[in-house]
Structures are given as C-alpha cells and as structure tokens.
Design a protein around this motif. Structure first.
Motif, short mmCIF file in Angstrom:
data_model
loop_
_atom_site.label_atom_id
_atom_site.label_comp_id
_atom_site.label_asym_id
_atom_site.label_seq_id
_atom_site.Cartn_x
_atom_site.Cartn_y
_atom_site.Cartn_z
N GLU A 1 0.81 -1.22 0.00
CA GLU A 1 0.00 0.00 0.00
C GLU A 1 0.85 1.27 0.00
O GLU A 1 0.45 2.31 -0.54
CB GLU A 1 -0.94 0.00 1.21
N ASN A 2 2.07 1.22 0.54
CA ASN A 2 2.92 2.41 0.58
C ASN A 2 3.41 2.82 -0.80
O ASN A 2 3.88 3.94 -0.99
CB ASN A 2 4.12 2.18 1.50
N SER A 3 3.33 1.90 -1.77
CA SER A 3 3.80 2.23 -3.11
C SER A 3 2.94 3.31 -3.76
O SER A 3 3.35 3.93 -4.75
CB SER A 3 3.82 0.99 -4.00
N GLU A 4 1.77 3.57 -3.22
CA GLU A 4 0.89 4.61 -3.76
C GLU A 4 1.14 5.97 -3.12
O GLU A 4 0.53 6.96 -3.53
CB GLU A 4 -0.57 4.20 -3.57
N LEU A 5 2.00 6.03 -2.14
CA LEU A 5 2.30 7.31 -1.47
C LEU A 5 3.15 8.19 -2.37
O LEU A 5 3.90 7.70 -3.22
CB LEU A 5 3.06 7.05 -0.17
N PRO A 6 3.07 9.52 -2.20
CA PRO A 6 4.05 10.40 -2.85
C PRO A 6 5.46 9.94 -2.49
O PRO A 6 5.71 9.47 -1.37
CB PRO A 6 3.73 11.77 -2.28
N THR A 7 6.40 10.09 -3.40
CA THR A 7 7.73 9.49 -3.24
C THR A 7 8.45 9.98 -1.99
O THR A 7 9.11 9.20 -1.31
CB THR A 7 8.58 9.76 -4.49
N ASP A 8 8.34 11.27 -1.66
CA ASP A 8 9.00 11.78 -0.46
C ASP A 8 8.42 11.15 0.80
O ASP A 8 9.16 10.77 1.72
CB ASP A 8 8.93 13.30 -0.40
N LYS A 9 7.10 10.98 0.84
CA LYS A 9 6.46 10.34 2.00
C LYS A 9 6.73 8.84 1.99
O LYS A 9 6.83 8.20 3.06
CB LYS A 9 4.96 10.62 1.99
#
Length: 762
Positions: free
Chosen positions: A311-319
């Motif tokens: 699920e973290n793969s959908e976060l903005p890259t910096d986050k």
C-alpha cells in the motif's frame, strides 16, 4: 509504483526538483504551480566548463618524487608526504558550470491551488504536472529530446493564462530577443582559480587574452502559443488562450579536449538557432513520440520486479521514503530506485556526449562541490558500473573517450613527473583531460591508480561484448600504455616482491610518528590495480593472439606480487603493515578493490583473504557517504551475503532532508534526497549508479564462462523476475524465481555459457 516518481507539492529546494536530460542538456523542474508566482527550471549543458587546453607541469616535480622515495625508504613517511605536497602536487582541475535558470513569471495570484500532482514517468522520460488554480485546470508536460536536441515544455489550460519568460545566467553573458527568440550568448571563465591553495573553485577568472578564452555558448528559447508572444527587453511576454510550448536549445563551441575554444570553428550559434527553429516548427506530438521511441530503445532492454505489491507504493515518493524507514515491506521501492538509476544513466550519458561527472549533468552551483569534476579514484568509475549489466553498452562510450583523452595527456604527465613511459592519471580530471597530481593532501593528490582502474572498464566492455575490434583498436593500446607506466614505477621491496612505492590508499590516513600520515611504503589498492592491469593486458593479448616484448615482460612480472596480508583482527591490511588508522570507519574501503570491481579475490582461490574482506567490512561499519554505502552493497554481494547487502541498500534509501545550501559531509550521512538523488551529502550521482549495480550483483554474477543466478538474494526477496540483464560472454539472461527456486531461465546471445544456481548447474 515502480516506474514513477510522484509528489503532491512543488519542489522547494533543488534536491526536491525532478531531472530531465538527453545526455548533453539537463534540466531540474520545480513545477511550481504559481504559489509564489514564479516557476524555476534549472538548466545545464554538459560542455560548460571552466578552462581551456594547457600543459600542466610543475618544475622540479620528478626530483621531488625521487626525494620522497628515498625518505620513505628511510622510514620518514611524514617528511616524504610533506615533500610531495610542497613540491610535487600541482593544481586543481577545472570546474563544471550551470547554464542558468529559466524563470516563468505568472504573477502572484490569490486563487487557490488544489488537486496538485507532479510525476516523472521513468518508462517514457516525461514529466507531468497537473493542478487546479481556482476554476482553471492546468497541465504541464516536459521532456528533453535527444533526436531534437531540445528541451520541450508544454503548458495547457482550459482558461487563458499569461507569463513572462527570462533566462538568468550567472556566467559572463548577455540576453536579447531577436525574431521573437530569446537568445543568451556567453563565455565560460578561463580558470577556476586552479592554483589556489584554498578549496578548488574558490573564484572564477576571466582572462582577456584571446588564447585563454573559455568555452563560448549560445542558448535559444522560442515559445509557440495559440495566443501571442512578443519580446520585452531581455525576456518574452506570452499570452495564451489555452496552450504555450517552450522550446530551448543550447550549443557550445567545445569540440574536443585538445582544441582551444578561441580556435574552434564550430558554428555553435547557427546550430543552436537552427535547432530551436526546427523543433518549434515541427508537430509537437511527433517530437514527443520520437523522443519516447529513442529513450525506450534503451530503457526497455531490462526489467526487474519483486512481484509484490504494498500500500505504501501509492504514497508520494518523499512520503514513501519516510515510510520505508519504519517498514521495508514496500519492495517496489527497490525496483523504483533501480529503474531511476537506469533513467539517470540514459539521461546523462549518450553515445555523442561527455562522460557523466560527479553530479551527472545536473548542478546548480556556480562553485560546485569538488568542482563537480571527474573524480577518478572511484567516483567516475562507479558512475558506469551498472551500464554494461543494464544492457547500455553504447552509453559507456563517453567514458571510453575520456580514457582516450587521459591516455594522450597522461603520456606527458608520466614523462614529466616520473620520467616513465606509458600514461599516468591521478585522482581528478575534467573536460580537458587533466592528469597531473592536484593540490592538497597526498591522500587524494598522489594516486596513480586511475589509469589502470579506467583500463579495467575498457576490458570489461570486451568481456561483455566480445567485440574484438574494440579490444584491438581501442582497449589494448590504452591498457598497454598503462602497463608500461606501471612497469617503470614498480620496484622490489625488501622481500624481492614488486610494489609501487611510495603509495597512498584514497583518501585514508594512519597514525605515524605523532602525525596523521597517508603516504606509506606501499598500499594494497595501488598494487592490486597494477596487478589487475598486467592481468587484463595479458588476457587481451592472448585473446587477440598477440605476443611481444611488453607481453613477455608483463607476463613474467605477474608472479612477482605478494599483495594481500591479514592483520591482528583477521582483517585485510590496507598498507604494507598494520598501522593505527585515524578513522577506522573511513568511507573508502579501497583495499578491497580486488574483491570488487576486480575479480582477483574470491572464495575458491583465496579463502583466507576472502574472509579477511568480511572482517574488514565488519570493522569499517555499515555507515558512510552515499557512494560508500553503494560500494559496500557490491562488496557484500560478492561475499554472497544478501542479507547484509539488503541492509545497506535500506540504509542507502534513508531520507535526507533537502536544504537551500548543502553542507559538506565527508563521513557518515549517506542516503536519498526527496527526488531520489543520492546524498553524499551533498548530491553525488555515483551512489545512484553504484547501488543499482549492487542490485545487479545480488541478482546475477558472471565471469565470461559461468553465470551465477541469485548469488546474494536476501530471504525477503521471495519472488521475482529479471529480463535482459547482460552478462560477460556476450549474452543476456531472463529468469524467474520463487521460494528459493529458479522457476525459469533463458539465455540470449551466447548460449554456451554455464548457468548455476546454488552451486548447481541448471
């Protein structure tokens, strides 16, 4: 997502911005959505450097070298070091320069910005930014085309918009508008204060002597819009109904390292204006399609996936980077980091460009860290480690040309400084092929290993491609020159073994006689480089069926080395004996060069030394600058320790906060900036390329006869797929794995290679 960098806000600092490049022209896009009214695009051109061709010789250098050798024999290491620093070391290299900043001033607006998103599409090398400004929808799309030699930036909106465009250049230049084209013409400094005793590039010097004139350049910007565009002083005013496309081209009068700019006949102004007129009159969709086709020809050759979503793969890259510090289940981040390195390689090094420098082609500083030069005691070499395995053999040609230049200039350096044949290169170089020892401490300045190290890249090109014409006409003549130089500077030690004396181990030091000393009777890295140069020279001759006097001499010398010794802790010694190091956690681990990137130290032939390498890394510790972490990943992959390699890869991915002015940090602190640039800190691109090669080494290793699959695969990587990775022996391999087993593999090209997994032939 494993192929897109994505952010929910504009870039605030340079290491938040996103890079575009076509090998020669580079841009960093901040993608400001008019929050502050002005959008910045930082620009670079690969041939913008200070200086001009000149012979660099220090009077009395050879005599100083001879005195230092005698002092070392007497055990006076500190005195020998000071002798070389005062009378042998010469000047700094020249410096890489920024082109300038393109500013689009939309005017300060009180309208609310919403639904903001910017992303860099690695599969197509296109940057997109979308947002709403009040009720208006904006889309911005940018790329830098290699076929068109142009930066292209299209702005679209469902409402009319307007902006003023200016190019601000910190170099000696002038800007004006002619035929609705914004033109900036300028000249680079003649020198970067190269003889200053202070830090390099302390100041920039413009000479009034014609023969000392720096590189001249021309940058042209043209805007095509469905509205109006007109010149206004040194800028363009654009009023668009729904779209405006900015086209920018740049050319310099640099031709090669040996032609002074004032003698250049290159019609750079005409070339620049012709290019911007051609690209701006072509169909936008066609220009974009040609760009994507050209780029994908390289990018699509290789793929790597770990076949697991998070699920973290959908976060903005910096986050996403911040989230990764707490939970490393986002396996797609490794894929993104790997793909980004391939993207950066394609974007910063092409067949017809210069070699990548310390920052690739992206640098915003007029006085860049370390001159943003070619640091050839590891960093320039590391820039190209991943190119051949990633099936990007053409993109190594700029490094080959740089090595050819160094070979030519280095013959004079070998003769003047050492009274030796062949060619010598020290730890720094530049666009002019600088080969002399730089100013400052001998720990970096007095290092003659660069020539041999670069020769290893030439031979590896042959190992991967089996291109006999390249070996015969390009590689072997240069390798022979390096071997000739080393034959002249090696001597016998007290045990009758060959060594380079005196020697340093970049950029380390030890305690001796109450001083911090870097000069020793011998160093492992120097002797290993000499041995490796001799070995690849003999192999090259034998591959071509050649034998001569130099071949026989070199063949005889190979058996006369006794380099590797262990210390009291079971570690591999760095110098001829066990000195007390000033920094046991030093970022350089140069004495392990025989383990990687060379193939001299291995478990089968040298089990004791192989284990000593493990102990050395244990003592050095797991921290370090960005490129240092990258090298350690490769070391642990060669040691077949996938868990430790992964641990260091995770450290490489630690987020580093962007700042307006990055401070130098020579010790701990490596990681990754929000735009996924490697943090030394400050930014150095070698960490991106080196860590990508670490992933290659974890997945595949080869020696020209055998291919080893997953030699250092961590348990966490349970399932995965690789396509197109090149191996030595002129082949590429595809394979899949799951739960500790290879489920499929296929060799392309040379199918006679042996493929192994867990010591079992497949």
């Amino acid at each position: 997502m494993n192929s897109k960098l994505y952010y929910a806000s504009p870039a605030k600092f340079w290491t938040d911005a996103l890079p575009l490049g076509n090998g020669s022209l580079g841009a960093m896009l901040f993608s400001d959505a008019d929050f502050r009214g002005i959008e910045r695009i930082a620009l670079n051109c690969d041939s913008l450097w200070t200086g001009y061709p000149k012979r660099t010789v220090k009077e009395g250098a050879f005599e100083s070298y001879e005195r230092a050798k005698e002092l070392v024999k007497e055990g006076k290491l500190y005195e020998a070091q000071k002798e070389l620093e005062n009378n042998f070391c010469t000047c700094w290299s020249q410096a890489y320069l920024p082109l300038g900043d393109l500013y689009l001033d939309f005017g300060i607006s009180a309208k609310k910005i919403s639904d903001y998103k910017r992303e860099l599409d690695l599969e197509n090398s296109v940057l997109n930014c979308v947002y709403k400004k009040g009720s208006a929808k904006f889309k911005k799309e940018a790329f830098i085309s290699h076929p068109a030699r142009a930066f292209v930036y299209k702005i679209s909106s469902d409402k009319p918009f307007a902006f003023n465009l200016q190019l601000k250049c910190k170099l000696q230049s002038k800007s004006f508008v002619k035929d609705n084209i914004l033109i900036t013409e300028g000249v680079c400094p003649s020198d970067s204060d190269s003889y200053s005793q202070k830090y390099p590039c302390n100041s920039l010097i413009y000479s009034e002597k014609p023969e000392e004139q720096g590189i001249s350049f021309c940058c042209a910007v043209k805007v095509v819009t469905d509205g109006e565009c007109s010149g206004c002083g040194d800028g363009l005013n654009v009023s668009a109904k729904s779209e405006a496309t900015v086209y920018l081209c740049c050319e310099t009068n640099f031709t090669d390292a040996f032609t002074p700019p004032f003698e250049s006949k290159k019609p750079y102004k005409e070339l620049c204006l012709n290019a911007v007129n051609a690209v701006s009159s072509a169909d936008y969709s066609k220009i974009k399609q040609e760009h994507i086709k050209d780029y994908k020809n390289y990018y699509d050759r290789v793929s790597f996936t770990l076949c697991e979503k998070n699920e973290n793969s959908e976060l903005p890259t910096d986050k996403r980077l911040k989230a990764f510090t707490k939970n490393q289940d986002d396996l797609e981040l490794y894929e993104l980091f790997y793909n980004y390195a391939r993207y950066l390689m394609i974007s910063s090094s092409r067949e017809d460009t210069l070699a990548t420098n310390l920052q690739g082609i992206w640098s915003e500083n007029l006085k860049a860290p370390w001159n943003s030069n070619y640091t050839v005691n590891i960093n320039t070499q590391m820039n190209y480690w991943c190119a051949l395995p990633c099936s990007l053999k053409e993109l190594t040609l700029p490094l080959t040309r740089l090595t050819e230049t160094l070979c030519k200039n280095g013959e004079d350096t070998a003769k003047s400084y050492y009274r030796a044949k062949g060619f010598a290169a020290h730890h720094n170089s530049d666009i002019w092929g600088f080969t002399a020892p730089t100013l400052g401490n001998v720990q970096w300045a007095y290092f003659q290993g660069s020539s041999g190290w670069l020769c290893n890249h030439l031979y590896e090109y042959y190992e991967y491609t089996l291109d006999r014409e390249f070996l015969k006409n390009t590689a072997l003549p240069i390798i022979e020159k390096a071997a000739e130089f080393y034959l002249d500077i090696v001597s016998q030690d007290e045990n009758g073994k060959l060594t380079v004396s005196p020697a340093v181990s970049p950029e380390n030091s030890f305690k001796y006689g109450g001083h911090s000393v870097s000069l020793a009777k011998s160093s492992v890295i120097m002797d290993t480089i000499v041995l490796n140069t001799f070995k690849i020279y003999v192999k090259a001759c034998e591959a071509l069926g050649l034998s001569g006097e130099t071949y026989k001499t070199v063949s005889d010398k190979i058996q006369s080395f006794d380099i590797f010794k262990t210390g009291s802790k079971g570690q591999l010694l760095e110098w001829e004996k066990e000195y007390e190091e000033c920094d046991i956690h030093h970022r350089h681990v140069s004495h392990l060069i025989g383990l990687h990137p060379f193939n001299i130290i291995n478990e089968k032939d040298m089990p004791e030394i192989f284990n000593a390498c493990k102990k050395t890394l244990e003592i050095r510790g797991d921290d370090g600058t960005g490129w240092s972490l990258a090298w350690k990943i490769n070391f642990y992959a060669r040691l077949k320790n996938g868990e430790k390699a992964l641990k260091l890869l995770n450290r490489q991915l630690r987020p580093v906060v962007s700042r307006k002015k990055s401070n130098f940090n020579y010790g701990d602190g490596g990681g990754t900036y929000p735009n996924m640039f490697d943090a030394h800190p400050p930014f150095q691109i070698d960490g991106n390329f080196g860590a990508a090669q670490g992933i290659n080494e974890m997945l595949v290793q080869s020696d020209g006869e055998n291919v080893y699959l997953l030699p250092a695969n961590p348990k966490r990587w349970k399932k995965g797929s690789v396509r197109g990775i090149s191996v030595k022996g002129n082949a590429a391999i595809d394979f899949d794995w799951e739960d500790g087993k290879i489920t499929r593999f296929k060799l392309h090209g040379n199918t006679n290679l042996n493929v192994y997994f867990n010591n079992t032939k497949l």
